[in-house]
Structures are given as structure tokens and as C-alpha cells.
Design an enzyme around this catalytic site. Structure first.
Site, PDB file in Angstrom:
ATOM      1  CB  SER A 219      -2.102   5.185  -0.405  1.00 46.14           C
ATOM      2  OG  SER A 219      -1.423   4.203   0.340  1.00 46.14           O
TER       3      SER A 219
ATOM      4  CG  LEU B 122      -2.218   0.749   1.177  1.00 45.17           C
ATOM      5  CD1 LEU B 122      -2.992   0.520  -0.111  1.00 45.17           C
ATOM      6  CD2 LEU B 122      -3.099   0.373   2.359  1.00 45.17           C
ATOM      7  CG  HIS B 123       3.093   1.850  -3.609  1.00 40.75           C
ATOM      8  ND1 HIS B 123       2.907   2.766  -4.610  1.00 40.75           N
ATOM      9  CD2 HIS B 123       2.693   0.652  -4.104  1.00 40.75           C
ATOM     10  CE1 HIS B 123       2.429   2.146  -5.686  1.00 40.75           C
ATOM     11  NE2 HIS B 123       2.288   0.860  -5.393  1.00 40.75           N
ATOM     12  CB  ALA B 124       2.753   7.232  -2.741  1.00 40.40           C
TER      13      ALA B 124
ATOM     14  CD  GLU C 242       0.640  -0.373  -8.220  1.00 40.10           C
ATOM     15  OE1 GLU C 242       1.194  -1.312  -7.619  1.00 40.10           O
ATOM     16  OE2 GLU C 242       0.598   0.779  -7.788  1.00 40.10           O
TER      17      GLU C 242
END
Length: 89
Positions: free
Chosen positions: A19, A14-16, A87
Site C-alpha cells: 500500500s 495489498l498489505h502495508a 516483492e
């Protein structure tokens, strides 16, 4: 109110960017959205809150939706997570 545990499966967790996609999706709904990791519970519409969870790949979080469109919100958020946040992995 709906609750569901789900594993973060995308490579970077849960990176930028993930998120941001999560909060944008959550904000489309009137329902409240909460995300819990261990003892930390944050507003699912807050990018800073989500990033503070530092949920890496393999982390199990609990999603909670509460409101008029809670089922639709839960479905959209679980689809987003299960779809690797768009992604690819």
C-alpha cells in the site's frame, strides 16, 4: 478518465508495504487516483484507505485515473501491481 480492472497477484495482497509503494507511486502524478473493490471506493493516494480495502491475493480491483497525466499514472500503477510491488512474488 481511464479505468482498468486488475488482479492483485502478489502473495500478501495489498498489505502495508505494498500500500505504501502504491500511494508513493500514485502521489508522483497530478491526476486523481481512485481504487474500487466491490462497493468501496478509496483515494489511491491514501495509505489508510487502501489498507481498509483488505485486498488479498486474487482480489480484482478497479483503478481509475483522471487528469493531465492519467495515462502515465495508470501505466505506472499497473506496472507496479503486475511487478508484484517489487516483492518478487
Amino acid at each position: 478518465m481511464l479505468k482498468q480492472s486488475i488482479e492483485i497477484i502478489n502473495k500478501l495482497g495489498l498489505h502495508a508495504r505494498a500500500s505504501n509503494k502504491f500511494t508513493q507511486t500514485a502521489s508522483q502524478f497530478k491526476s486523481e487516483v481512485w481504487v474500487t473493490k466491490n462497493d468501496s471506493r478509496v483515494n489511491g493516494k491514501s495509505i489508510m484507505g487502501l489498507m481498509m480495502l483488505a485486498a488479498a491475493k486474487g482480489t480484482v480491483i478497479e483503478l481509475e485515473t483522471d487528469g493531465a497525466d492519467e495515462a502515465e499514472a495508470m501505466r505506472a500503477l499497473t506496472d507496479l501491481i503486475n511487478g508484484y510491488f517489487g516483492e518478487g512474488e
